[in-house]
Design a protein around this motif. Structure first.
Motif, PDB file in Angstrom:
ATOM      1  N   ASP A 199     -13.920  18.453 -12.610  1.00  0.00           N
ATOM      2  CA  ASP A 199     -13.792  19.176 -13.868  1.00  0.00           C
ATOM      3  C   ASP A 199     -15.020  19.001 -14.765  1.00  0.00           C
ATOM      4  N   ALA A 200     -15.786  17.934 -14.540  1.00  0.00           N
ATOM      5  CA  ALA A 200     -16.957  17.668 -15.369  1.00  0.00           C
ATOM      6  C   ALA A 200     -18.082  18.630 -15.007  1.00  0.00           C
ATOM      7  N   GLY A 201     -18.529  19.424 -15.981  1.00  0.00           N
ATOM      8  CA  GLY A 201     -19.612  20.371 -15.744  1.00  0.00           C
ATOM      9  C   GLY A 201     -20.957  19.754 -16.075  1.00  0.00           C
ATOM     10  N   PRO A 202     -22.007  20.563 -16.053  1.00  0.00           N
ATOM     11  CA  PRO A 202     -23.335  20.069 -16.400  1.00  0.00           C
ATOM     12  C   PRO A 202     -23.354  19.446 -17.793  1.00  0.00           C
ATOM     13  N   ARG A 203     -24.163  18.405 -17.920  1.00  0.00           N
ATOM     14  CA  ARG A 203     -24.300  17.712 -19.200  1.00  0.00           C
ATOM     15  C   ARG A 203     -25.688  17.963 -19.785  1.00  0.00           C
ATOM     16  N   ARG A 204     -25.814  17.774 -21.081  1.00  0.00           N
ATOM     17  CA  ARG A 204     -27.128  17.877 -21.705  1.00  0.00           C
ATOM     18  C   ARG A 204     -28.087  16.893 -21.034  1.00  0.00           C
ATOM     19  N   GLY A 205     -29.268  17.389 -20.729  1.00  0.00           N
ATOM     20  CA  GLY A 205     -30.284  16.534 -20.096  1.00  0.00           C
ATOM     21  C   GLY A 205     -30.339  16.650 -18.593  1.00  0.00           C
ATOM     22  N   ASP A 206     -29.295  17.210 -17.964  1.00  0.00           N
ATOM     23  CA  ASP A 206     -29.315  17.383 -16.507  1.00  0.00           C
ATOM     24  C   ASP A 206     -30.378  18.401 -16.110  1.00  0.00           C
ATOM     25  N   VAL A 207     -31.042  18.143 -14.990  1.00  0.00           N
ATOM     26  CA  VAL A 207     -31.944  19.125 -14.394  1.00  0.00           C
ATOM     27  C   VAL A 207     -31.158  19.847 -13.307  1.00  0.00           C
ATOM     28  N   VAL A 252     -25.738  29.484 -30.982  1.00  0.00           N
ATOM     29  CA  VAL A 252     -24.538  28.727 -30.602  1.00  0.00           C
ATOM     30  C   VAL A 252     -24.195  29.126 -29.174  1.00  0.00           C
ATOM     31  N   VAL A 253     -24.071  28.135 -28.312  1.00  0.00           N
ATOM     32  CA  VAL A 253     -23.830  28.392 -26.893  1.00  0.00           C
ATOM     33  C   VAL A 253     -22.357  28.730 -26.680  1.00  0.00           C
ATOM     34  N   PRO A 254     -22.054  29.885 -26.104  1.00  0.00           N
ATOM     35  CA  PRO A 254     -20.644  30.227 -25.842  1.00  0.00           C
ATOM     36  C   PRO A 254     -20.026  29.261 -24.821  1.00  0.00           C
ATOM     37  N   GLU A 255     -18.726  29.137 -24.862  1.00  0.00           N
ATOM     38  CA  GLU A 255     -18.026  28.303 -23.882  1.00  0.00           C
ATOM     39  C   GLU A 255     -18.280  28.852 -22.476  1.00  0.00           C
ATOM     40  N   GLY A 256     -18.463  27.943 -21.543  1.00  0.00           N
ATOM     41  CA  GLY A 256     -18.706  28.340 -20.164  1.00  0.00           C
ATOM     42  C   GLY A 256     -20.138  28.749 -19.885  1.00  0.00           C
ATOM     43  N   LYS A 257     -21.025  28.566 -20.880  1.00  0.00           N
ATOM     44  CA  LYS A 257     -22.436  28.929 -20.718  1.00  0.00           C
ATOM     45  C   LYS A 257     -23.323  27.711 -20.993  1.00  0.00           C
ATOM     46  N   LEU A 258     -24.602  27.854 -20.648  1.00  0.00           N
ATOM     47  CA  LEU A 258     -25.586  26.793 -20.848  1.00  0.00           C
ATOM     48  C   LEU A 258     -26.847  27.377 -21.462  1.00  0.00           C
ATOM     49  N   TRP A 259     -27.489  26.591 -22.321  1.00  0.00           N
ATOM     50  CA  TRP A 259     -28.831  26.919 -22.821  1.00  0.00           C
ATOM     51  C   TRP A 259     -29.800  25.998 -22.092  1.00  0.00           C
ATOM     52  N   VAL A 260     -30.758  26.574 -21.383  1.00  0.00           N
ATOM     53  CA  VAL A 260     -31.655  25.777 -20.540  1.00  0.00           C
ATOM     54  C   VAL A 260     -33.109  26.051 -20.899  1.00  0.00           C
ATOM     55  N   GLY A 269     -26.534  38.841 -22.785  1.00  0.00           N
ATOM     56  CA  GLY A 269     -26.311  37.458 -22.365  1.00  0.00           C
ATOM     57  C   GLY A 269     -27.087  36.459 -23.181  1.00  0.00           C
ATOM     58  N   GLY A 270     -28.129  36.926 -23.879  1.00  0.00           N
ATOM     59  CA  GLY A 270     -28.869  36.054 -24.792  1.00  0.00           C
ATOM     60  C   GLY A 270     -29.523  34.853 -24.157  1.00  0.00           C
ATOM     61  N   GLY A 271     -29.821  34.922 -22.847  1.00  0.00           N
ATOM     62  CA  GLY A 271     -30.477  33.800 -22.184  1.00  0.00           C
ATOM     63  C   GLY A 271     -29.530  32.690 -21.756  1.00  0.00           C
ATOM     64  N   MET A 272     -28.236  32.905 -21.960  1.00  0.00           N
ATOM     65  CA  MET A 272     -27.251  31.882 -21.568  1.00  0.00           C
ATOM     66  C   MET A 272     -26.950  31.977 -20.066  1.00  0.00           C
ATOM     67  N   VAL A 273     -26.839  30.824 -19.427  1.00  0.00           N
ATOM     68  CA  VAL A 273     -26.568  30.769 -17.988  1.00  0.00           C
ATOM     69  C   VAL A 273     -25.096  30.411 -17.773  1.00  0.00           C
ATOM     70  N   PRO A 274     -24.331  31.241 -17.085  1.00  0.00           N
ATOM     71  CA  PRO A 274     -22.928  30.890 -16.799  1.00  0.00           C
ATOM     72  C   PRO A 274     -22.844  29.623 -15.953  1.00  0.00           C
ATOM     73  N   VAL A 275     -21.924  28.753 -16.294  1.00  0.00           N
ATOM     74  CA  VAL A 275     -21.757  27.500 -15.553  1.00  0.00           C
ATOM     75  C   VAL A 275     -21.457  27.765 -14.091  1.00  0.00           C
ATOM     76  N   ASP A 276     -20.708  28.835 -13.804  1.00  0.00           N
ATOM     77  CA  ASP A 276     -20.341  29.080 -12.412  1.00  0.00           C
ATOM     78  C   ASP A 276     -21.500  29.624 -11.576  1.00  0.00           C
ATOM     79  N   MET A 277     -22.681  29.809 -12.190  1.00  0.00           N
ATOM     80  CA  MET A 277     -23.867  30.214 -11.439  1.00  0.00           C
ATOM     81  C   MET A 277     -24.766  29.026 -11.106  1.00  0.00           C
ATOM     82  N   VAL A 278     -24.321  27.838 -11.492  1.00  0.00           N
ATOM     83  CA  VAL A 278     -25.100  26.625 -11.202  1.00  0.00           C
ATOM     84  C   VAL A 278     -24.926  26.234  -9.742  1.00  0.00           C
ATOM     85  N   VAL A 279     -26.041  26.049  -9.044  1.00  0.00           N
ATOM     86  CA  VAL A 279     -26.009  25.643  -7.631  1.00  0.00           C
ATOM     87  C   VAL A 279     -25.739  24.151  -7.511  1.00  0.00           C
ATOM     88  N   GLY A 280     -26.372  23.362  -8.351  1.00  0.00           N
ATOM     89  CA  GLY A 280     -26.175  21.925  -8.306  1.00  0.00           C
ATOM     90  C   GLY A 280     -27.171  21.204  -9.198  1.00  0.00           C
TER      91      GLY A 280
END
Length: 267
Positions: free
Chosen positions: A100-108, A195-203, A222-233
Motif C-alpha cells: 500500500d505504501a507508494g512513492p515517497r518524497r526523495g525517492d528516485v 498542489v499535487v492531486p491525490e494519486g499523482k507525483l511532482w517530479v 495534467g500539469g506535469g503530474m505523474v500518475p502513481v500507477d505509471m511508476v515502474v519502480g
C-alpha cells in the motif's frame, strides 16, 4: 589366455608389435569414450540439446526477473547528475511499491511518461521495440522514449512552491535542503506554486538546469503530474560501471516536511 586378455585391458602401454595388445587397448578406449559420452563425462562437450535447454531456461528466468522483480535501465542523459551519470546501468526495484505504501518524497523513480510527459499515443516502431526491449533486459539499450528517471519532490496533497527567499523549494511550507542537487544550478529558475492531486507525483531532476521534468509541463493537460500507477519502480542500485557499484543513498532532505492536511495543502 584369459590372463593375457585381462592384462591387455589394464596395460595401455602395449607396443605396436603386439597386435592383440594394440587392438585391445583401442577397444577399451572406445568403450570408455562411449560410456563417458552417454553420461556426459568429464572433458566432453555438453550435448547441444542440453545446452540449448539450459540456455532457454536461463533466458526465461532473466525475462521473468526483469518483468516482475528487478529491471535494468541505462541512463541516457545528465538530468539526474550527480546522483546518476550518463551510461550508468541502474537496477530498478519493481516490488518497492507493491504494498500500500507508494512513492515517497526523495525517492528516485523510473516511470512511464505516456500521457504526462509525452503524448499518450506516442508509439515505437514494432521491430525496433522488440530489439530494444530484448537488449534493455540486460541494460544494454537506452530506455523507451516514454520512460523517464526523476526524483519525487511532492506526493498527493502536497503544496510545492519555488522558491523562497533563500532560493529553496518549499514543500508544505517547509524549505528543503536539497544536498543532492548538481552544484552548477539553482533549485529552479522556473517559479511555480502547485498542489499535487491525490494519486499523482511532482517530479524533478537533480540537475535542474538540464532536466525536462514536471516544470516543463505546467501549462499542459495534467500539469506535469505523474500518475502513481505509471511508476515502474524505485532505483535502488547502480550496477555498472564497476567503479560505481553501490546502493542508491536515501536522502533525509524531506524529513522535516509534514504530511499534507486532509484535502491537500492550501496557500
Amino acid at each position: 589366455m584369459d590372463t593375457q586378455a585381462q592384462h591387455t585391458e589394464r596395460d595401455h602401454s602395449s607396443t605396436p608389435e603386439d597386435g592383440a595388445g594394440e587392438e585391445g587397448s583401442r577397444s577399451v578406449r572406445r568403450s570408455r569414450t562411449s560410456r563417458f559420452s552417454l553420461r556426459g563425462g568429464r572433458g566432453r562437450a555438453m550435448p547441444l540439446r542440453t545446452a540449448g535447454l539450459i540456455g532457454a531456461a536461463c533466458a526465461v528466468f532473466v525475462l521473468l526477473l526483469s518483468h516482475f522483480v528487478i529491471q535494468p535501465f541505462q541512463i541516457p542523459s545528465s538530468s539526474m547528475e550527480p546522483t546518476l551519470q550518463v551510461g550508468d546501468r541502474v537496477l530498478v526495484n519493481k516490488l518497492a511499491y507493491r504494498s500500500d505504501a507508494g512513492p515517497r518524497r526523495g525517492d528516485v523513480i523510473v516511470f512511464d511518461g505516456a500521457g504526462s510527459f509525452v503524448p499518450e499515443d506516442m508509439t515505437e516502431n514494432p521491430v525496433g521495440s522488440v530489439v530494444r526491449e530484448g537488449l534493455a533486459v540486460f541494460g544494454l539499450a537506452e530506455p523507451a522514449e516514454t520512460d523517464f528517471v526523476k526524483r519525487v519532490i511532492g506526493v498527493g496533497g502536497d503544496r510545492v512552491v519555488c522558491c523562497d527567499e533563500g532560493r529553496r523549494v518549499e514543500v508544505n511550507g517547509v524549505p528543503v535542503a536539497e544536498t543532492y542537487l548538481h552544484p552548477d544550478g539553482a533549485p529552479s529558475e522556473v517559479a511555480f506554486d502547485i498542489v499535487v492531486p491525490e494519486g499523482k507525483l511532482w517530479v524533478m531532476g537533480d540537475h535542474r538546469s538540464n532536466s525536462r521534468d514536471s516544470r516543463d509541463h505546467l501549462g499542459r493537460p495534467g500539469g506535469g503530474m505523474v500518475p502513481v500507477d505509471m511508476v515502474v519502480g524505485r532505483v535502488d542500485w547502480i550496477g555498472w560501471p564497476v567503479g560505481r557499484w553501490s546502493g542508491l543513498q536515501t536522502t533525509d532532505a524531506f524529513s522535516g516536511v509534514p504530511d499534507a492536511p486532509p484535502g491537500g495543502a492550501h496557500g
